[in-house]
Design a protein around this motif. Sequence first.
Motif, PDB file in Angstrom:
ATOM      1  N   ASP A 263      28.063 -40.782  32.088  1.00  0.00           N
ATOM      2  CA  ASP A 263      27.878 -39.420  32.307  1.00  0.00           C
ATOM      3  C   ASP A 263      29.114 -38.441  32.352  1.00  0.00           C
ATOM      4  N   ALA A 264      30.134 -39.115  32.868  1.00  0.00           N
ATOM      5  CA  ALA A 264      31.351 -38.220  32.900  1.00  0.00           C
ATOM      6  C   ALA A 264      32.035 -38.044  31.541  1.00  0.00           C
ATOM      7  N   ARG A 267      29.721 -35.238  29.949  1.00  0.00           N
ATOM      8  CA  ARG A 267      29.818 -33.912  30.622  1.00  0.00           C
ATOM      9  C   ARG A 267      30.990 -33.012  30.111  1.00  0.00           C
ATOM     10  N   SER A 268      32.366 -33.598  30.313  1.00  0.00           N
ATOM     11  CA  SER A 268      33.533 -33.361  29.866  1.00  0.00           C
ATOM     12  C   SER A 268      33.656 -32.844  28.474  1.00  0.00           C
ATOM     13  N   LYS A 270      32.326 -30.884  26.077  1.00  0.00           N
ATOM     14  CA  LYS A 270      31.584 -29.577  25.847  1.00  0.00           C
ATOM     15  C   LYS A 270      31.596 -29.221  24.381  1.00  0.00           C
ATOM     16  N   PRO A 291      24.129 -33.814  22.264  1.00  0.00           N
ATOM     17  CA  PRO A 291      23.009 -33.913  23.238  1.00  0.00           C
ATOM     18  C   PRO A 291      21.931 -34.772  22.723  1.00  0.00           C
ATOM     19  N   CYS A 335      25.700 -44.039  34.151  1.00  0.00           N
ATOM     20  CA  CYS A 335      24.813 -43.072  33.249  1.00  0.00           C
ATOM     21  C   CYS A 335      23.556 -42.668  33.668  1.00  0.00           C
ATOM     22  N   ARG A 337      22.421 -40.014  34.373  1.00  0.00           N
ATOM     23  CA  ARG A 337      22.308 -38.733  33.735  1.00  0.00           C
ATOM     24  C   ARG A 337      21.643 -38.810  32.494  1.00  0.00           C
ATOM     25  N   SER A 338      22.346 -39.609  31.526  1.00  0.00           N
ATOM     26  CA  SER A 338      22.211 -39.562  30.239  1.00  0.00           C
ATOM     27  C   SER A 338      21.054 -40.611  29.996  1.00  0.00           C
TER      28      SER A 338
END
Lengths: 1110, 328
Positions: A263-264, A267-268, A270, A291, A335, A337-338
């Motif tokens: 996730d980190a 997220r970073s 972008k 995504p 992970c 989130r993903s």
Amino acid sequence: MLCFPDSAAMPPVMSQISDPNIAFAYLRPACVQLTKHPSVTNVETLSGQLKDINDATLQQLQEYVLFPLRFVLKVPGPKKEKLVQAVAETISFVLENTCVQSWDALRDLFSELCLCLCCPADPGRPAEVSEELKLALVGCLDALLHAAYGDIVFRLFESTMLPGLGAAVSLLLALREKEKSRDLQRAALKCIQTLTLQCDCAQEHLAPSPDQRCSVGDTMASFLPGITTTVTRIITGDLRQGHTVTVRAIKVWSMTVALVMEDAQLRSRKTLQPVPAELGRIGQLVVQRTPDWVKSTAGKLSVLLKKIISCTSAHLHWRVRLELVGLAERLLASCSRSLSECVGPLLEVLVGAVNDEEPRVRERSEAALTQVSRRSQSCSSSAQTFSDVLSENLHSLATSLPRLMRTSDDQKKLFVLKVFLGYLKVLGPLVSVVLNSAAHLERISKALMQVLELDVTDVRIVEERSHSAAAERSYHAHVQRKHFLYFTDEKIFCALMEICRTLGYHGDIYLLTDQFLDLYRRSSAYRKQAAMVLNEVIRGAAGISVAAGLGHEGPPTSREDLKAAAVSVMEEYTSLNNWHLITASEETDRDRDRDRDRDRDRRDQQLLSSSRLLSISSSDVITASSASLPASSTSVRIQQLNSNIWQLCIQLEGVACFAQALERDFRPLLMTSLYPVLEKAGEETLLVSQAALNAMADISEACGYSSLQELINQNSDYLLNDISLNLQRLSQHPQAPRVLAVMLTHSDCSLLPLVGDIVQDVLTSLDVSYNRSAALFCTLLQALMKALVRWFPAAPSRTNISARSSSAQKELCIRQFLLEYRKQRELSEGVGIEEDDAADLEAPPPAEYEAVRDAGGPDVKAELPLHLSVTKEVMERCVHLMSDPDLRLRLKVLDLVELCVLVLSEREDELLPMAHRCWPALLQRLTADDPLAVLRAFRVLCTLGETCGDFLRRRVSKEVLPKLSRSLSRQAPVSARAGPVYTHSLAYKLQLAVLQGLGSLCQRLDLGEADLDAVCEACLPYLSCRQPIRLQEAGLSVFQHLIQVDPDTFWFTLNELHCPSPYTPPHPDLRPVQLGGMGRPRDEYSDNVLKLLREEFGSPSEALDPPRLG
Amino acid sequence: MAHPAPSPIYCLRGAGGPLNTLHFCCRGTDAPLLFSGSAKGTIHMWNLNTRRPEETFEAHGGSSILWVRTLWSADSLISQGRDMQVCLWDLRGGSGQAVDSVFTGSFGFCQCSLIETDQTKSLLAFATEQSDEIKIIEIPSKTTVCSLVPETKLGMVMCLKLWQPDSGPGPLLLAGYEDGSLLLWNVTQRSELSQVKAHPEPVMCLTFDPQRLRGISGSAETKLSSWILDSQNNIQLQESVELVNPGVSQLCIRADGKLLASAGWDHRVRIFGWKKLRPLAVLQYHTDMVLSVAFSDPLDPRQRLLAAGSKDQRISLWSIYNEGAATG
């Protein structure tokens, strides 16, 4: 990946060369030699010398040393495998002890090693070389990656390196898949792990910065599909491959996924960097983690993940399960989130492992869950999702639970239940929130109702009857196992019960009891299950047998709430409709009565059973009772009875559960609960009465009483109150006498003062309802009298004393007889007067007793001990009831009289008037009644004879004996002629009973000579060997007793019948003895006469003289 | 008569003697209590939650207990025995301790009567050794307030009722005498206010409802006489109730003034509506004379109880007419 060659792991050896120049000089010849002539020997020489070089020095000479080795590898053309292997091992050695500082060297070496490893024709496939070589090469590759110094390793993951890296990865995966050797498989997997910079070996590793990690992730994203699918195949593949491989594979899978899908990183990232144009075709290999990509990948991964989980969650080796927990933990941590759609299954893994049998797995998953929940609680939004996911999972599991419980095997069922339990534990206090949702509550309760359905087809349960004698004082005899429709394993039941307890522990107790009580009331189909659940819910709410789980302290339910809940449930249980269930059909009821009669009297039993053998073989009887109904309804009826029995058992268990939950707080509730439990303890259905006894034992323990007896004694006031009230309304409460009977059975004489009060009530209500309920009361009075007999055992009765003296008599010899005779004479002449006085002094009690009586006042008679006055009252009733028209009742009353006589025997002045009062009725029974009653009455007569002694002598000799002797004489020829069936006839029983009792009766009553003669005459025919054997034995016993009374007469009588030996006088002056039986041929009496003579007078051959001198 | 006869909700056993007097104490204690005094000189303190004696003390040297009452919000208990003593017991701190006693000298069966005038003082009326004399003392100081002797010979004092009227300066006392007369005394003026002959037989018991200024008395006959006090404090006889069997030991009016209970010699407790003296129920349980009846007065009217103590040594507890619908 940096390794420090001179780290503490390899302490420098003193003798090692540390000067670079010397080292160079030392190594140079070998290197040169190797370059010129690549051979195994040369390589070995070099490698041998390398061991003498200090690490730091070796570092300086690294490139120099590696050159010849690499040269060997680089030389085109086929090479000897041994050589390549030796080279690879030597390179490994160098790399392990030094570090690679230049990127070029790293890259070159990397590709060279890969090249060696692959098949020259097809770079994707491993070369067809020996396993040892491949192992060496893989090891070397691993060492290389470890040896990369500083940041240079990250250049491996630049886009340009993609093809090479990809080749290496696929090569390694292929190695793993194609090769058989486990070592090689493991090494390949480890190497992949190292390649993703997530090695977990003991060496120190460089911790990549987030950016670096991100770039590694980018690169590995390209290989993710390949790695994950292949490794999944490995994991789900052959079960026999050994757990280490599986464990390693799971690790690789999880680490790779965790790296790429972190996730980190996502997220970073972008903005997307465009693929650099200079890459050309390589650019196509680059994967952009957009995504969309993440979403589709996550979808694919979740498919794979489910495969892995289903394959390993119940793996036999705990390390595999442990690793799976690690996987879940890792992925949830990085992970969640993903891989949001995988969170459910992952949690399920953790939750399922919470109840693993291996403690390490359990601890790890608990820790993981704690972390997960802590993490989710730290940010509120995700807490919502976390518990949402959990409750969602719980809901779906509850939905599928009944189906799973019907279809899957026991192992799987157990696992599913453990997962279910795990969810509850993980949710912890949130359970109450989840249950607040009506859908959840409904779903869960329905699932429990369906799963816990009992199998109620077992007929035996309905049949088993407790016989008061057998059931007495056998607590915790056995707890009948419940049979469920959908499972058999006891473990599954335990898991279900634990689920209920956990629900109770965390849930809102009012909500739960309301819900399940509602189900309980709503349908009889759910009643038993709902009761089971309620019992455990309340236990759980008290914190009993609940593994407190993830650090929650103390049961959250307050004692007051618990008590209120328990009270409401108990009220429902013991309400009229739910407590007074029919557990036996009326027909069996009647049989049971007969059964009990049978038990009491074996003689009757055989008699009755001849006509009604196997009276309660279920269907028989029940069809008889409902002959008009079709057969199917019969079985339905049995099922209904069975179901009722189980419901009662469960409810009784429930009362015990509530006691355990409330402990001492339960004591006030005994006021209302003890009576119903005792009521069931007196039930005839074995299962119910046993459940009640067990419940009583549990209650007494929970309430802090030392024994069941204490429980009853301490609470007798509550019990007696209910009994007394219910006795007044007997038609509504027919069980009241039964409860009293149970109390009496399980208590001691300290109960008597209170019971005395009640007995008055009993007798009063008996007096007002003779015709309706006399039988019921007789049962109760019998229990009372039995208890009195037990509580006040009569002083060693005269029976025993005289028996002892009679046995002593046998050993009397003439000398002793003469001594005795002389003593008697002296006494009669007044010689032993002083002794007599002493004897008088020894017995002052009567006088003292008199004094006590006087002190009470002149006309006040000393108060009779309570038990005696009660007994008198009871016997008074018996006098009337003995002539009741109902035979069964008469039999009961006769038994009762016998018990009364036993109790009263301690006070003759009370016994004799009573005996006198009941004599006419008893005589009537003896002379003009049903043979069964005669039988029973004769036994009463024997008991009376033993206790009253000569008081009865005249009556018996005038009114009873003539009739008995007459009937015996009349029957003797009949029984002598009869066949074997005769032993089943009533006449036989009667003969037997009379003969068995007659002897002792005669002895006890000290009858006169004429009577004895009559008896003797009547009994002689029974010494015939033509009589049934038991009659002969009984006849013998009569004579044995008669001989005790008057040995000489009967010696003579017997010898008149048959005399075995001629008595030659010791002196010719004496006349020879002439006996009637002398010289008679053996006849039907000989055997028994001889037996008597032998046993009672010693061997006939030795008995030259009659035993006594008259 | 549509309902079946009620049965007691519980029976307290083990008093060990005929129960002459009962007294409920439902306020100011953890659990509602019932005090009973037996003819064998035992005072039981029954806990009505556990339904067991919480405390038992032997009092008055084993002679019959005539009367018990709690004082000063259940801190103390006052008991009267046939040993001619009235004893004061301290109930605080567990076991009862006799702290004080007064000699009455009365050998009759007349029960005392007590009113609490304020937090610490009470007036106690009792019969004395002159069988027709009534003495009123203040406790705990034991100072004699007055001594009342009727002008005409009325025989022994049989029963007493002391009360404080809402209007008027001092307490009034109702007394029943052996010849069947009722006398109303003004305690402060020591004067007879009114006299009436209510029964041909001795007055066995009386009770009085100060709200309605109405009372009722029972005797050894089959009649209960009710009477009222008019504004001039004259006793005026009103209608009477016929009983099936003669003899009433005690009468008690429920605190809400709706029910009257009688303890009959015929083993029965009879319940009447107090307003119209309509017979409502016959409670049949005891197997001997009922000697005493008492109503409890808990905060929650649904938990009201009627207790009846009998010569058969049992106390029966009844929960009747608690719904409020069926009361007369």
